[in-house]
Design a protein around this motif. Structure first.
Motif: not given
Length: 171
Positions: A74-81
């Protein structure tokens, strides 16, 4: 993706029968291992539908990714987006998930988990400039079909992708 409708969608339809309490109970003969595999794969597919929504919305507000992801995923996806959107880019189109294969399963842990390998196809998931709607320049040698190794855990709220790691390997 869902579409909105202002009309009454139940018009002209026969209401569904309410299931009896027996019908709501899972079959006693259902194999918990197979059920866990199916639920984990379904969660992973839903995760990618929400990822499509997250990356397509330059504000990042239209996705409900928390229903399908937690922890590092979740953290990775939100940060990358967020970083993608900050560069004025969005993703449009769709991602295809195929050949999902469970490689490890432990449903007897305090937090049951499933590890799987899938083929992720991003060929039809285009990166475009949010303002001009023109395609962004991308490396020509990048993989658009690649193996992804994923860990899904069953939390009290349901199954959640906690790790989703693309491999540098075509599928």
């Amino acid at each position: 993706m869902s579409a909105c409708s202002s009309g009454d969608s139940s018009a002209g339809k026969t209401p569904k029968e309410t299931p009896t309490p027996e019908a709501k109970q899972p079959s006693k003969s259902a194999d918990p291992t197979e059920t866990a595999k199916t639920e984990a794969i379904t969660t992973y597919t839903s995760y990618w539908r929400e990822m499509e929504r997250l990356y397509a919305d330059s504000n990042g507000k239209k996705s409900d990714l928390k229903k399908y992801a937690a922890s590092g995923a979740l953290v990775s996806a939100e940060t990358d987006a967020k970083n993608t959107h900050a560069r004025g880019l969005i993703h449009v189109g769709e991602v295809s998930v195929s050949n999902s294969t469970v490689t490890s399963l432990d449903i007897n842990r305090k937090i049951p988990n499933v590890m799987m390998s899938s083929c992720l196809d991003i060929e039809r998931w285009k990166v475009i400039n949010a303002e001009t709607k023109r395609p962004a320049a991308l490396p020509t040698e990048r993989l658009t079909r690649f193996v992804v190794v994923t860990t899904v855990e069953r939390w009290p709220e349901g199954w959640r992708v906690i790790r989703d790691e693309p491999q540098d390997k075509a599928c």
